[in-house]
Design a protein around this motif. Structure first.
Motif, PDB file in Angstrom:
ATOM      1  N   MET A   1     -39.045 -26.531   2.903  1.00  0.00           N
ATOM      2  CA  MET A   1     -40.099 -25.602   2.578  1.00  0.00           C
ATOM      3  C   MET A   1     -40.282 -25.568   1.065  1.00  0.00           C
ATOM      4  O   MET A   1     -39.326 -25.572   0.314  1.00  0.00           O
ATOM      5  CB  MET A   1     -39.753 -24.201   3.093  1.00  0.00           C
ATOM      6  N   LEU A   2     -41.523 -25.491   0.646  1.00  0.00           N
ATOM      7  CA  LEU A   2     -41.807 -25.340  -0.768  1.00  0.00           C
ATOM      8  C   LEU A   2     -41.411 -23.946  -1.221  1.00  0.00           C
ATOM      9  O   LEU A   2     -41.542 -22.972  -0.493  1.00  0.00           O
ATOM     10  CB  LEU A   2     -43.299 -25.542  -1.031  1.00  0.00           C
ATOM     11  N   ASP A   3     -40.925 -23.844  -2.430  1.00  0.00           N
ATOM     12  CA  ASP A   3     -40.537 -22.541  -2.964  1.00  0.00           C
ATOM     13  C   ASP A   3     -41.384 -22.180  -4.180  1.00  0.00           C
ATOM     14  O   ASP A   3     -40.999 -21.385  -5.003  1.00  0.00           O
ATOM     15  CB  ASP A   3     -39.049 -22.550  -3.331  1.00  0.00           C
ATOM     16  N   PHE A   4     -42.529 -22.800  -4.305  1.00  0.00           N
ATOM     17  CA  PHE A   4     -43.387 -22.512  -5.436  1.00  0.00           C
ATOM     18  C   PHE A   4     -44.841 -22.682  -5.009  1.00  0.00           C
ATOM     19  O   PHE A   4     -45.140 -23.292  -4.005  1.00  0.00           O
ATOM     20  CB  PHE A   4     -43.070 -23.436  -6.612  1.00  0.00           C
ATOM     21  N   ILE A   5     -45.720 -22.133  -5.814  1.00  0.00           N
ATOM     22  CA  ILE A   5     -47.151 -22.264  -5.594  1.00  0.00           C
ATOM     23  C   ILE A   5     -47.698 -23.222  -6.653  1.00  0.00           C
ATOM     24  O   ILE A   5     -47.356 -23.126  -7.837  1.00  0.00           O
ATOM     25  CB  ILE A   5     -47.849 -20.886  -5.728  1.00  0.00           C
ATOM     26  N   ASP A   6     -48.556 -24.121  -6.239  1.00  0.00           N
ATOM     27  CA  ASP A   6     -49.187 -25.052  -7.162  1.00  0.00           C
ATOM     28  C   ASP A   6     -50.434 -24.381  -7.751  1.00  0.00           C
ATOM     29  O   ASP A   6     -51.490 -24.352  -7.140  1.00  0.00           O
ATOM     30  CB  ASP A   6     -49.557 -26.337  -6.427  1.00  0.00           C
ATOM     31  N   TYR A   7     -50.284 -23.823  -8.949  1.00  0.00           N
ATOM     32  CA  TYR A   7     -51.387 -23.096  -9.576  1.00  0.00           C
ATOM     33  C   TYR A   7     -52.508 -24.016 -10.041  1.00  0.00           C
ATOM     34  O   TYR A   7     -53.609 -23.557 -10.304  1.00  0.00           O
ATOM     35  CB  TYR A   7     -50.871 -22.257 -10.747  1.00  0.00           C
ATOM     36  N   SER A   8     -52.233 -25.314 -10.152  1.00  0.00           N
ATOM     37  CA  SER A   8     -53.288 -26.241 -10.552  1.00  0.00           C
ATOM     38  C   SER A   8     -54.220 -26.582  -9.391  1.00  0.00           C
ATOM     39  O   SER A   8     -55.302 -27.105  -9.602  1.00  0.00           O
ATOM     40  CB  SER A   8     -52.671 -27.521 -11.134  1.00  0.00           C
ATOM     41  N   ASN A   9     -53.812 -26.261  -8.177  1.00  0.00           N
ATOM     42  CA  ASN A   9     -54.637 -26.517  -7.011  1.00  0.00           C
ATOM     43  C   ASN A   9     -55.743 -25.473  -6.954  1.00  0.00           C
ATOM     44  O   ASN A   9     -55.492 -24.273  -6.891  1.00  0.00           O
ATOM     45  CB  ASN A   9     -53.771 -26.460  -5.745  1.00  0.00           C
ATOM     46  N   THR A  11     -57.632 -24.594  -4.642  1.00  0.00           N
ATOM     47  CA  THR A  11     -57.780 -23.866  -3.375  1.00  0.00           C
ATOM     48  C   THR A  11     -56.685 -22.828  -3.164  1.00  0.00           C
ATOM     49  O   THR A  11     -56.673 -22.140  -2.153  1.00  0.00           O
ATOM     50  CB  THR A  11     -57.798 -24.839  -2.175  1.00  0.00           C
ATOM     51  N   THR A  12     -55.745 -22.700  -4.119  1.00  0.00           N
ATOM     52  CA  THR A  12     -54.708 -21.679  -4.033  1.00  0.00           C
ATOM     53  C   THR A  12     -55.326 -20.307  -4.267  1.00  0.00           C
ATOM     54  O   THR A  12     -56.112 -20.117  -5.187  1.00  0.00           O
ATOM     55  CB  THR A  12     -53.606 -21.935  -5.087  1.00  0.00           C
ATOM     56  N   THR A  13     -54.965 -19.339  -3.427  1.00  0.00           N
ATOM     57  CA  THR A  13     -55.479 -17.977  -3.538  1.00  0.00           C
ATOM     58  C   THR A  13     -54.420 -17.087  -4.149  1.00  0.00           C
ATOM     59  O   THR A  13     -53.295 -17.036  -3.674  1.00  0.00           O
ATOM     60  CB  THR A  13     -55.865 -17.418  -2.148  1.00  0.00           C
ATOM     61  N   LEU A  14     -54.785 -16.369  -5.214  1.00  0.00           N
ATOM     62  CA  LEU A  14     -53.898 -15.412  -5.862  1.00  0.00           C
ATOM     63  C   LEU A  14     -54.475 -14.017  -5.677  1.00  0.00           C
ATOM     64  O   LEU A  14     -55.641 -13.785  -5.978  1.00  0.00           O
ATOM     65  CB  LEU A  14     -53.760 -15.703  -7.356  1.00  0.00           C
ATOM     66  N   ILE A  15     -53.657 -13.104  -5.195  1.00  0.00           N
ATOM     67  CA  ILE A  15     -54.054 -11.707  -5.078  1.00  0.00           C
ATOM     68  C   ILE A  15     -53.169 -10.944  -6.047  1.00  0.00           C
ATOM     69  O   ILE A  15     -51.969 -10.798  -5.825  1.00  0.00           O
ATOM     70  CB  ILE A  15     -53.917 -11.205  -3.638  1.00  0.00           C
ATOM     71  N   MET A  16     -53.771 -10.486  -7.122  1.00  0.00           N
ATOM     72  CA  MET A  16     -53.012  -9.927  -8.230  1.00  0.00           C
ATOM     73  C   MET A  16     -52.519  -8.506  -7.942  1.00  0.00           C
ATOM     74  O   MET A  16     -52.941  -7.870  -6.979  1.00  0.00           O
ATOM     75  CB  MET A  16     -53.847  -9.973  -9.511  1.00  0.00           C
ATOM     76  N   GLN A  17     -51.647  -8.010  -8.780  1.00  0.00           N
ATOM     77  CA  GLN A  17     -50.883  -6.788  -8.547  1.00  0.00           C
ATOM     78  C   GLN A  17     -51.742  -5.561  -8.255  1.00  0.00           C
ATOM     79  O   GLN A  17     -51.413  -4.776  -7.384  1.00  0.00           O
ATOM     80  CB  GLN A  17     -49.979  -6.511  -9.745  1.00  0.00           C
ATOM     81  N   ASP A  18     -52.821  -5.354  -8.957  1.00  0.00           N
ATOM     82  CA  ASP A  18     -53.642  -4.165  -8.752  1.00  0.00           C
ATOM     83  C   ASP A  18     -54.707  -4.346  -7.681  1.00  0.00           C
ATOM     84  O   ASP A  18     -55.469  -3.419  -7.405  1.00  0.00           O
ATOM     85  CB  ASP A  18     -54.307  -3.744 -10.069  1.00  0.00           C
TER      86      ASP A  18
END
Length: 148
Positions: A1-9, A11-18
């Protein structure tokens, strides 16, 4: 299993803290949650949770990080990990799961369930292989189901 997110992709979705999402999310790639989701999550990639999810998860892989919280049943195509301080309230179907935090619900794993020191499961476990380290806790029934 991957243990990181590829931020350069892209299509990666980030839902920020607030951020708080009220509704379901469907993604073809990885999702990283720092905020809160009130709805179901479907992803063909890794779901990495630092925040909170209240809803069913239908995903490829799942990591519940330290101090993260997921409430809802989880159908995981491959592997799952609940880190120390992470909590999962709901039933789990997966291939493999490693628990260092807390799970309240039944676990059905095709292969391995590993409960590390400090890991705690309140529910029944069905799997092929079970490892419980010293200090790991199971409060439920265990069924070892061998597949040929």
């Amino acid at each position: 299993m991957l243990d990181f997110i590829d931020y350069s992709n892209k299509t990666t979705t980030l839902i920020m803290q607030d951020a708080c999402i009220d509704g379901d999310i469907i993604s073809s790639d990885a999702i990283e949650v720092y905020g809160r989701i009130n709805g179901n999550v479907h992803s063909d990639g890794l779901l990495s949770v630092y925040g909170k999810i209240y809803g069913k998860c239908d995903i490829k892989d799942l990591i519940i990080r330290n101090k993260a919280f997921v409430q809802g049943d989880c159908d995981i195509f491959f592997d799952s990990q609940v880190e120390s301080g992470g909590q999962l309230i709901g039933n789990v179907k997966c291939r493999n799961i490693e628990i260092r935090g807390y799970v309240r619900g039944n676990i059905s794993a095709e292969d391995n369930v590993v409960i590390r020191q400090g890991g705690n499961v309140d529910g029944d476990i069905s799997c092929q292989n079970l490892v419980v380290d010293k200090g790991g806790i199971i409060n439920g029934n265990v069924k070892l189901a061998y597949r040929y």
